[in-house]
Structure formats: structure tokens, C-alpha cells
Design a protein around this motif. Structure first.
Motif, mmCIF file in Angstrom:
data_model
loop_
_atom_site.group_PDB
_atom_site.id
_atom_site.type_symbol
_atom_site.label_atom_id
_atom_site.label_comp_id
_atom_site.label_asym_id
_atom_site.label_seq_id
_atom_site.Cartn_x
_atom_site.Cartn_y
_atom_site.Cartn_z
ATOM 1 N N ALA A 196 0.986 -1.182 -0.111
ATOM 2 C CA ALA A 196 -0.116 -0.007 0.078
ATOM 3 C C ALA A 196 1.020 1.319 0.153
ATOM 4 O O ALA A 196 1.914 1.317 0.729
ATOM 5 C CB ALA A 196 -0.988 -0.017 1.020
ATOM 6 N N VAL A 197 0.334 2.347 -0.549
ATOM 7 C CA VAL A 197 1.131 3.589 -0.793
ATOM 8 C C VAL A 197 -0.159 4.669 -0.462
ATOM 9 O O VAL A 197 -1.069 4.668 -1.123
ATOM 10 C CB VAL A 197 1.672 3.871 -2.065
ATOM 11 C CG1 VAL A 197 2.288 5.483 -2.066
ATOM 12 C CG2 VAL A 197 2.658 2.977 -2.201
ATOM 13 N N ASP A 198 0.021 5.277 0.695
ATOM 14 C CA ASP A 198 -0.589 6.485 1.103
ATOM 15 C C ASP A 198 -2.042 5.666 1.427
ATOM 16 O O ASP A 198 -3.111 6.629 1.051
ATOM 17 C CB ASP A 198 -0.985 7.529 0.199
ATOM 18 C CG ASP A 198 0.494 8.378 0.270
ATOM 19 O OD1 ASP A 198 1.214 8.174 1.531
ATOM 20 O OD2 ASP A 198 0.743 9.086 -0.535
ATOM 21 N N GLY A 199 -2.195 4.601 1.922
ATOM 22 C CA GLY A 199 -3.662 3.807 2.031
ATOM 23 C C GLY A 199 -4.183 3.235 0.981
ATOM 24 O O GLY A 199 -5.246 2.706 0.989
ATOM 25 N N LYS A 200 -3.419 3.325 -0.069
ATOM 26 C CA LYS A 200 -4.180 2.549 -1.487
ATOM 27 C C LYS A 200 -3.564 1.411 -1.790
ATOM 28 O O LYS A 200 -2.310 1.219 -1.958
ATOM 29 C CB LYS A 200 -4.130 3.700 -2.481
ATOM 30 C CG LYS A 200 -5.079 4.917 -2.482
ATOM 31 C CD LYS A 200 -5.230 5.857 -3.510
ATOM 32 C CE LYS A 200 -6.057 6.875 -2.978
ATOM 33 N NZ LYS A 200 -5.920 8.118 -4.114
ATOM 34 N N GLU A 201 -4.106 0.424 -2.150
ATOM 35 C CA GLU A 201 -3.526 -1.026 -2.466
ATOM 36 C C GLU A 201 -2.631 -0.844 -3.643
ATOM 37 O O GLU A 201 -3.050 -0.022 -4.755
ATOM 38 C CB GLU A 201 -4.471 -2.116 -2.789
ATOM 39 C CG GLU A 201 -3.981 -3.452 -2.859
ATOM 40 C CD GLU A 201 -5.047 -4.392 -2.796
ATOM 41 O OE1 GLU A 201 -4.909 -5.568 -3.746
ATOM 42 O OE2 GLU A 201 -6.034 -4.287 -2.161
ATOM 43 N N VAL A 202 -1.633 -1.354 -3.947
ATOM 44 C CA VAL A 202 -0.660 -1.521 -4.832
ATOM 45 C C VAL A 202 -0.167 -2.851 -5.420
ATOM 46 O O VAL A 202 -0.080 -3.518 -4.542
ATOM 47 C CB VAL A 202 0.610 -0.582 -4.708
ATOM 48 C CG1 VAL A 202 1.635 -0.759 -5.888
ATOM 49 C CG2 VAL A 202 0.453 0.962 -4.451
ATOM 50 N N THR A 203 -0.275 -3.290 -6.670
ATOM 51 C CA THR A 203 0.047 -4.245 -7.289
ATOM 52 C C THR A 203 0.670 -4.001 -8.712
ATOM 53 O O THR A 203 0.050 -3.614 -9.353
ATOM 54 C CB THR A 203 -0.807 -5.466 -7.307
ATOM 55 O OG1 THR A 203 -1.483 -5.539 -6.166
ATOM 56 C CG2 THR A 203 -0.348 -6.540 -7.838
ATOM 57 N N ALA A 204 2.129 -4.112 -8.578
ATOM 58 C CA ALA A 204 2.527 -3.831 -10.010
ATOM 59 C C ALA A 204 3.702 -4.628 -10.323
ATOM 60 O O ALA A 204 4.686 -5.030 -9.535
ATOM 61 C CB ALA A 204 3.387 -2.262 -9.902
#
Length: 177
Positions: free
Chosen positions: A143-151
Motif C-alpha cells: 500500500a502507498v498512502d492507504g491505497k493498495e498497490v500491485t505492480a
């Protein structure tokens, strides 16, 4: 006589194709690598490990809060064992639990460009140079700034190389051969 018209047409098409690939796009941008990613790029977007997920046009994005909890898996070559890093950032500063090789740079990048790990999907008319940047692959989840990240990142063509180069401080490798 026909060649007099065909050659200039081919030259114009070649220049147009190169212009579409010029520069080093960042996630969310097709211009230079020094620009920040698109603010319209969703930060939970998934970037495919194939050339089908490359950036779209944009100008700049607003800086974020600089908070991140990420797991990064890096494979530098087909023979190399995967390396796993933990990156935890609080207000753009690495936390003690981070074991990332360049945690301070990575946290700064995330604070300045929070959407760097959420590039926009590829436009169907996006042209990418057909060059190979090496076998390196990376996957980032968290997560970055509370938002889920998948990259997922690779270096299979010019667009993918540019995405990698934009995020290399977060990935923990320049991915070069």
C-alpha cells in the motif's frame, strides 16, 4: 517515378513512429523520465509483466503523504535467486523495519510520485521501441498512502524499460545487463 513518392512517405512514417517512442516515459506519462506520473493514474492499477501495460500521456502529479508498506521481489537474471525487500515509509522517511538497499531514495520517490507504482494501462496505439533491456523482473505489492498497490515490472521493450527506470529506486535495482 513511384519511388520518388514512396521514400518520402516512408521517412515521414519512420519519424512519426520514433516520435511516439522518444523520451523515457514514467508510469502515467509518455514524455521524459524526469516528469512525475499522471494524477489520473489509479494507484491500485496493475502493471502487467508484458508490453501491454505501458504509460499514457500526462503532465505532473501531486506529491503524496509518503506513507508506504511494500514488499518488493526482484529477480535480476534467469539464473539469480529472487531477492525480497521490505520498504516501510512514514512521511517519506524509511522506518526501522525496512531492509531495502536504498530505502531513503525509495521513500523520497514514493512521496514525490505516489502513483509511480500505479501506471495507467497501455493505449492501444502506443508505440514502443523494440529493444531488450535485460531479463530483470520485479513485483511490488502493498500500500502507498492507504491505497493498495500491485505492480509488475520488466525490461522487454522501450516502454517497459522507461517504466522500470522511473521506479528503479523503489525496485532496488537499475535492472541493467
Amino acid at each position: 517515378m513511384r519511388m520518388r513518392f514512396v521514400r518520402p512517405l516512408l521517412a515521414v512514417l519512420a519519424v512519426a513512429g520514433l516520435a511516439a517512442c522518444s523520451g523515457s516515459p514514467t508510469p502515467g506519462s509518455t514524455s521524459s523520465a524526469s516528469q512525475a506520473p499522471s494524477s489520473s493514474a489509479p494507484s491500485s492499477a496493475t502493471q502487467s509483466a508484458t508490453p501491454s501495460a505501458t504509460p499514457s500521456s500526462s503532465a505532473t502529479a501531486a506529491p503524496g503523504a509518503g506513507n508506504a508498506e511494500l514488499s518488493i521481489t526482484l529477480v535480476e537474471s534467469t539464473e539469480a535467486a529472487p531477492q525480497t525487500f521490505t520498504l516501510v515509509c512514514k512521511d517519506g522517511v524509511p522506518a526501522a523495519e525496512s531492509n531495502h538497499p536504498s530505502a531513503a531514495d525509495a521513500c523520497t520517490t514514493i512521496k514525490n510520485s505516489p502513483a509511480i507504482l500505479g501506471p495507467a494501462p497501455t493505449k492501444t496505439d502506443q508505440a514502443c521501441t523494440m529493444q531488450y533491456g535485460g531479463p530483470a523482473t520485479a513485483k511490488v505489492t502493498g500500500a502507498v498512502d492507504g491505497k493498495e498497490v500491485t505492480a509488475a515490472f520488466n525490461r522487454t521493450d522501450g516502454c517497459q524499460i522507461a517504466l522500470w527506470d522511473a521506479a528503479k529506486s523503489v525496485l532496488g535495482s537499475d535492472g541493467g545487463l
